[in-house]
Design a protein around this motif. Sequence first.
Motif, PDB file in Angstrom:
ATOM      1  N   HIS A  10       0.832  -1.207   0.000  1.00  0.00           N
ATOM      2  CA  HIS A  10       0.000   0.000   0.000  1.00  0.00           C
ATOM      3  C   HIS A  10       0.870   1.262   0.000  1.00  0.00           C
ATOM      4  N   PHE A  11       1.918   1.250   0.795  1.00  0.00           N
ATOM      5  CA  PHE A  11       2.841   2.383   0.837  1.00  0.00           C
ATOM      6  C   PHE A  11       3.514   2.588  -0.511  1.00  0.00           C
ATOM      7  N   TRP A  12       3.920   1.505  -1.139  1.00  0.00           N
ATOM      8  CA  TRP A  12       4.560   1.613  -2.457  1.00  0.00           C
ATOM      9  C   TRP A  12       3.592   2.160  -3.499  1.00  0.00           C
ATOM     10  N   THR A  14       1.069   4.236  -2.967  1.00  0.00           N
ATOM     11  CA  THR A  14       0.879   5.674  -2.766  1.00  0.00           C
ATOM     12  C   THR A  14       2.070   6.473  -3.282  1.00  0.00           C
ATOM     13  N   GLN A  32       0.898   9.237   1.640  1.00  0.00           N
ATOM     14  CA  GLN A  32       2.251   8.677   1.747  1.00  0.00           C
ATOM     15  C   GLN A  32       2.680   8.530   3.199  1.00  0.00           C
ATOM     16  N   THR A  35       0.382   5.869   5.160  1.00  0.00           N
ATOM     17  CA  THR A  35       0.680   4.485   4.801  1.00  0.00           C
ATOM     18  C   THR A  35       2.081   4.067   5.247  1.00  0.00           C
ATOM     19  N   MET A  36       3.008   5.011   5.333  1.00  0.00           N
ATOM     20  CA  MET A  36       4.333   4.682   5.864  1.00  0.00           C
ATOM     21  C   MET A  36       4.233   4.272   7.335  1.00  0.00           C
ATOM     22  N   VAL A  39       2.741   0.804   7.897  1.00  0.00           N
ATOM     23  CA  VAL A  39       3.684  -0.324   7.808  1.00  0.00           C
ATOM     24  C   VAL A  39       4.171  -0.704   9.197  1.00  0.00           C
TER      25      VAL A  39
END
Length: 229
Positions: A10-12, A14, A32, A35-36, A39
Amino acid sequence: MVPRWTAPLHFWLTLSFSSAITLPDGGEYVAQIVTMFLVLVCVGDRRWWHWRTTPQGASPYARAVGWAGHWGIRIQMAFIYIYSALAKLPTDHWTDGTAMYYVARGAYFGNKNFLEPIVLWATSVPVMALCLAWGTLAAEVLLGVCILSGSRRLQRVGLVVCVSLHVAIIAVIGLFSFGMVMMASVLIATSRSQPLMGLARRAVVVRDRMAAVPSPAPRPVVGAGRGRP
């Protein structure tokens, strides 16, 4: 599914989306950061399905990382709203209450739908324009305080304020994707799921158990009661 492994994906996504978008509105940058931190929140989440109410156990270290990640989201979202309110104060249009009049008639923003006549009429009334401008500032400050609050009731109030604020922004300005990102981020920031609070509960249980253990009686010293001949 599998939050522990889909959170990095998901982070990737975004990051990829924000680098490819042609008309950014600010929501992609918030996504960003959130979602970071997600993780970190999902590091110890061993569930296969994220809607399960009773997650499998995780190590205390993973729970501590998840707790730190959740606090990172809370601090970031609170900072966004409080800083947004404080940054508007030096602007004359916000202090005199005419900001919403110009925002609703701006060249770059504006919602061209059936609500446009209502929005233009409401912002043309001085009292209503003043209430909308100052109410926005008050809502942003209140929202930031509620996110950082430890009270569940205040956090629910903050979530309601967030939804009301961004639904109004969508109606007046038309920033739909930005509003959805902000509402979802505040929902995460005000959540209290078991994986996040498990470390705190375990610390309380350990503290109570230690307090319930009686202290050992002092051992008598051999020869302490004997006098010299």
